[in-house]
Design a protein around this motif. Sequence first.
Motif, PDB file in Angstrom:
ATOM      1  N   ASN A  79      37.192  14.216 -65.685  1.00 14.70           N
ATOM      2  CA  ASN A  79      37.488  14.616 -67.067  1.00 14.70           C
ATOM      3  C   ASN A  79      38.289  13.535 -67.804  1.00 14.70           C
ATOM      4  OD1 ASN A  79      39.760  14.962 -65.549  1.00 14.70           O
ATOM      5  ND2 ASN A  79      40.335  16.926 -66.417  1.00 14.70           N
ATOM      6  N   LYS A  80      37.680  12.359 -67.923  1.00 13.43           N
ATOM      7  CA  LYS A  80      38.253  11.242 -68.687  1.00 13.43           C
ATOM      8  C   LYS A  80      39.545  10.699 -68.085  1.00 13.43           C
ATOM      9  CE  LYS A  80      36.283  11.981 -73.295  1.00 13.43           C
ATOM     10  NZ  LYS A  80      36.584  12.024 -74.731  1.00 13.43           N
ATOM     11  N   GLY A  81      39.692  10.827 -66.799  1.00 14.11           N
ATOM     12  CA  GLY A  81      40.840  10.246 -66.123  1.00 14.11           C
ATOM     13  C   GLY A  81      40.386   9.235 -65.087  1.00 14.11           C
ATOM     14  N   LEU A  82      41.141   8.158 -64.915  1.00 16.62           N
ATOM     15  CA  LEU A  82      40.822   7.125 -63.937  1.00 16.62           C
ATOM     16  C   LEU A  82      41.990   6.984 -62.965  1.00 16.62           C
ATOM     17  CD1 LEU A  82      39.302   4.441 -66.345  1.00 16.62           C
ATOM     18  CD2 LEU A  82      38.072   6.118 -64.975  1.00 16.62           C
ATOM     19  N   LEU A  83      41.661   6.794 -61.676  1.00 15.57           N
ATOM     20  CA  LEU A  83      42.681   6.830 -60.638  1.00 15.57           C
ATOM     21  C   LEU A  83      42.860   5.526 -59.875  1.00 15.57           C
ATOM     22  CD1 LEU A  83      41.592  10.322 -59.463  1.00 15.57           C
ATOM     23  CD2 LEU A  83      43.970   9.805 -59.973  1.00 15.57           C
ATOM     24  N   GLY A  84      41.853   4.658 -59.887  1.00 21.65           N
ATOM     25  CA  GLY A  84      41.994   3.422 -59.141  1.00 21.65           C
ATOM     26  C   GLY A  84      40.680   2.686 -59.034  1.00 21.65           C
ATOM     27  N   TYR A  85      40.729   1.508 -58.423  1.00 20.25           N
ATOM     28  CA  TYR A  85      39.512   0.736 -58.185  1.00 20.25           C
ATOM     29  C   TYR A  85      39.693  -0.099 -56.929  1.00 20.25           C
ATOM     30  CZ  TYR A  85      42.198  -3.047 -60.388  1.00 20.25           C
ATOM     31  OH  TYR A  85      43.163  -3.959 -60.698  1.00 20.25           O
ATOM     32  N   GLY A  86      38.573  -0.447 -56.305  1.00 23.79           N
ATOM     33  CA  GLY A  86      38.643  -1.240 -55.092  1.00 23.79           C
ATOM     34  C   GLY A  86      37.285  -1.781 -54.699  1.00 23.79           C
ATOM     35  N   LYS A  87      37.296  -2.618 -53.679  1.00 29.01           N
ATOM     36  CA  LYS A  87      36.102  -3.314 -53.208  1.00 29.01           C
ATOM     37  C   LYS A  87      35.504  -2.553 -52.027  1.00 29.01           C
ATOM     38  CE  LYS A  87      34.682  -8.090 -52.237  1.00 29.01           C
ATOM     39  NZ  LYS A  87      35.200  -9.476 -52.037  1.00 29.01           N
ATOM     40  N   VAL A  88      34.182  -2.419 -52.022  1.00 26.61           N
ATOM     41  CA  VAL A  88      33.487  -1.682 -50.968  1.00 26.61           C
ATOM     42  C   VAL A  88      33.501  -2.495 -49.679  1.00 26.61           C
ATOM     43  CG1 VAL A  88      31.292  -0.695 -50.224  1.00 26.61           C
ATOM     44  CG2 VAL A  88      32.032  -0.449 -52.605  1.00 26.61           C
ATOM     45  N   THR A  89      33.946  -1.870 -48.590  1.00 24.03           N
ATOM     46  CA  THR A  89      34.023  -2.530 -47.285  1.00 24.03           C
ATOM     47  C   THR A  89      33.061  -1.942 -46.268  1.00 24.03           C
ATOM     48  OG1 THR A  89      35.790  -1.005 -46.621  1.00 24.03           O
ATOM     49  CG2 THR A  89      36.457  -3.105 -47.607  1.00 24.03           C
ATOM     50  N   LYS A  90      32.508  -0.759 -46.575  1.00 20.62           N
ATOM     51  CA  LYS A  90      31.596  -0.105 -45.639  1.00 20.62           C
ATOM     52  C   LYS A  90      30.604   0.735 -46.422  1.00 20.62           C
ATOM     53  CE  LYS A  90      31.572   2.648 -41.369  1.00 20.62           C
ATOM     54  NZ  LYS A  90      32.416   3.362 -40.373  1.00 20.62           N
ATOM     55  N   THR A  91      29.325   0.584 -46.116  1.00 21.59           N
ATOM     56  CA  THR A  91      28.303   1.351 -46.824  1.00 21.59           C
ATOM     57  C   THR A  91      28.310   2.811 -46.370  1.00 21.59           C
ATOM     58  OG1 THR A  91      26.666   0.643 -45.186  1.00 21.59           O
ATOM     59  CG2 THR A  91      26.837  -0.662 -47.204  1.00 21.59           C
ATOM     60  N   TYR A  92      27.448   3.598 -46.972  1.00 20.78           N
ATOM     61  CA  TYR A  92      27.410   5.047 -46.754  1.00 20.78           C
ATOM     62  C   TYR A  92      27.424   5.407 -45.266  1.00 20.78           C
ATOM     63  CZ  TYR A  92      25.521   9.786 -46.588  1.00 20.78           C
ATOM     64  OH  TYR A  92      25.319  11.109 -46.326  1.00 20.78           O
ATOM     65  N   PHE A  93      28.292   6.353 -44.912  1.00 19.01           N
ATOM     66  CA  PHE A  93      28.328   6.850 -43.535  1.00 19.01           C
ATOM     67  C   PHE A  93      28.845   8.283 -43.551  1.00 19.01           C
ATOM     68  CE2 PHE A  93      32.561   5.347 -44.395  1.00 19.01           C
ATOM     69  CZ  PHE A  93      33.423   6.136 -43.653  1.00 19.01           C
ATOM     70  N   GLN A 147      30.748  12.864 -46.097  1.00 22.91           N
ATOM     71  CA  GLN A 147      29.938  11.744 -46.592  1.00 22.91           C
ATOM     72  C   GLN A 147      30.863  10.730 -47.270  1.00 22.91           C
ATOM     73  OE1 GLN A 147      28.939  15.117 -47.227  1.00 22.91           O
ATOM     74  NE2 GLN A 147      27.777  14.944 -45.334  1.00 22.91           N
ATOM     75  N   ARG A 148      30.848   9.473 -46.821  1.00 16.80           N
ATOM     76  CA  ARG A 148      31.854   8.508 -47.248  1.00 16.80           C
ATOM     77  C   ARG A 148      31.262   7.140 -47.583  1.00 16.80           C
ATOM     78  NH1 ARG A 148      36.517  10.354 -44.237  1.00 16.80           N
ATOM     79  NH2 ARG A 148      36.341  12.615 -44.221  1.00 16.80           N
ATOM     80  N   VAL A 149      32.029   6.376 -48.353  1.00 17.23           N
ATOM     81  CA  VAL A 149      31.851   4.936 -48.529  1.00 17.23           C
ATOM     82  C   VAL A 149      33.229   4.320 -48.333  1.00 17.23           C
ATOM     83  CG1 VAL A 149      31.342   3.086 -50.173  1.00 17.23           C
ATOM     84  CG2 VAL A 149      29.870   5.107 -50.096  1.00 17.23           C
ATOM     85  N   GLY A 150      33.331   3.265 -47.519  1.00 19.01           N
ATOM     86  CA  GLY A 150      34.617   2.619 -47.279  1.00 19.01           C
ATOM     87  C   GLY A 150      35.026   1.742 -48.454  1.00 19.01           C
TER      88      GLY A 150
END
Length: 747
Positions: free
Chosen positions: A289-303, A321-324
């Motif tokens: 709902n129009k809020g942002l919490l953070g950002y980062g670089k993907v280290t692991k694909t879907y698992f 279900q995750r992405v690192g």
Amino acid sequence: MKIKKHSFDVFDRDNFVYRVGDDGSSKVKEEYMSAWNDWKEIVKRATEASNSEDLVVENTEHWQNSGNLRRRFWSRIKDSDLFHSPSCIAAMISKDNVRTYLEWHGYKNEKLVEERRQHNSWLSYITDWINEMSINTSEYKVWTNKEEDENFENYPSLESFISNSSLKKQTVDYLNSDNKHWVRIGKVYTKEMVLNHEDFTAEMGRTISDLEWLYKRSTASNTDKQKPKYWLFNVYYANDPTVWEKCRQLDVVAMQYEYGRESSSSVTKHINTVKQIEIGDYVVAYTGNKGLLGYGKVTKTYFEEDNPEKYIHVTGAHWKQRVGVDWEIALSTPVWYKGSTFVEDLGLESNTVMGHSTIFNISLKGFSFAKRLINGESNENEVLPSVSQSELPTHIHSYIKSKGFNYSLEDIKNLYLSIKTKPFVILSGISGTGKTKIVQWLAESVGATSKNKQFTLIPVRPDWNDGSDLLGYVDIKGDFKPGHLTKVIEEAEKHPNLPYFVLLDEMNLARVEHYFSDMLSVMESRKWKDGKMVTTPLLTEETAKRNITLPSNVYVLGTVNMDETTHPFSKKVLDRANTIEFNTVELGNLSFLEDLDEVEPIKASNSIFLSDFLHLKDVYVGNEDFVQKVTNELVEINSILQPTNSHFGYRVRDEISFYLYYNKINDFLTFEEAFDFCILQKILPRLSGSDQRTEEMLQNLYKHFTGREYTSLDEEDIKEAKYPKSAKKVVEMLRRLHDGFTSFWIS
């Protein structure tokens, strides 16, 4: 473009604290703003003079920071495809020099080890750079992050660095000693050199052009790879912050679907989308709902997570279900966008429906926009500045202290935890201890003032015997006349992302149960509906022409004095509030008046005060051992209170659990310190009596709090007690019992 003397003189001062109300503050601001705008123009022209097709000015730091004037202005210049990389060409001006140099600005992120090494790799290209770009090695300086800005005259020249093998080895050893270190190269111009140069921006442009060669070589492994993609990922924060809290801890983003529904179109779409996310892509965490919490670089694909200890238990599902993700910035509370072009600014199609999907592919421009918002670098009209829960009490304490009021940081942490636990807090104590002011300054510290209607002081009158003055009434013509509190509610409904504070001053001049009973009942009706906190109507359509409920962004605090002019509280009231005492007076302590640096208020969003939990089950899942620990301690205390029928119920247990959990995740106080506050504020205010059973109960409480039998006030007992504040209060109550009756409230 020639640089003026004013651009240096603005930094030549002894005091960098910016006091808004001081004489001459408007002139200081005008001078700084003028110099800042000049600097931005200088850097812009210098970048243009470099004749680079790829370099742009990514950002220039604001002219002030948290109420303090900058000691220098700093800009970073980057390749437009490398905004995500902490390497940059930097430009800086201070009171006595200007410098243009190759810089690393990811010093706050200790996880970027490989990226930092890659930045430092410019050292291996130094010979080729000198030869290919015909570099005059005597003009360039080399210095590491351990060197102070003020010591620029002692920085070794590139010429010395190359010829002195010992110096070079010393630098390399420093870089290898800790993966947090980095090395810079560039030109440093003294104030005199700059002022005597007729076209200094052209000179800066030539340096930028030279450094671009090194800059691109040291980021070559990024540019040679396929360009990363950027994703907006809904982390379910608007519905339940627990998911995001766990994502931060586990360095992932998570989603969930019900097994057996994998073939449904919506689930298939989400799974197919998440599987497109690749290592090296970037993820922005989105609230929904129009809020942002953070950002980062993907280290692991879907698992799918198969370790039960790492499951995220929310809404009856495991969120496996995750992405690192290696989070560069991960806020505990969101920054809120308040403009009207959210979808467009994120680089999404204008017809995108945000609420119906989990993952969105956004543009580089959209990622940069989100990153600026999260880092607090955006236009003030776009976002409410972010401050985390863990940082907020320190900000409030500093703000209140700057106003000349003396409260401990521990007291402010307790006040914040109390508000976060329940939007109703009572402040008690003798007259003149600043109960009203602490609420006013707390509200003002987060941008809530009487002027913008986010803070309202309502003096309670002794003749209030119903809720009409507070809530409103229907006049003889049949028109509804809103009361003081209803007017606040109407304002709060217009701005749900902002907190609204109501101070009921001397609230027990009238009987609280008479004029406040409707509010107490409605507070207890809070429940979750469609991810939002809602209540039953406070005023019905029959009375107010529409159903008026209690918004989740309204916080009520009351001040009370206990003397012959006031009314006592019933357990109905005390069970529904944290009661904070302000009776300690240190008239001789004037040390807090010595350094009254002005502290600027922030504009905090409502989410930082909003309760995350309404029922014990909300916090129990995933925190079973913690809740059991709290409950075991409360059961022991309740067994002591049982013989006098003073024991408490489920509401007190739940709210103490919430308080202690908020304290735990923010690491404000030790468990015992926080529990001590809870006993003092939720349990002891309910106690009173005049018989032998009351005395035995209080003595047993003292033994439980201190581990020793009660004889009289023993300062060592109190000092070494498990719960010293509560033990001291029990001693006061035992002493009063000698007069025939005792209560928490008798002073």
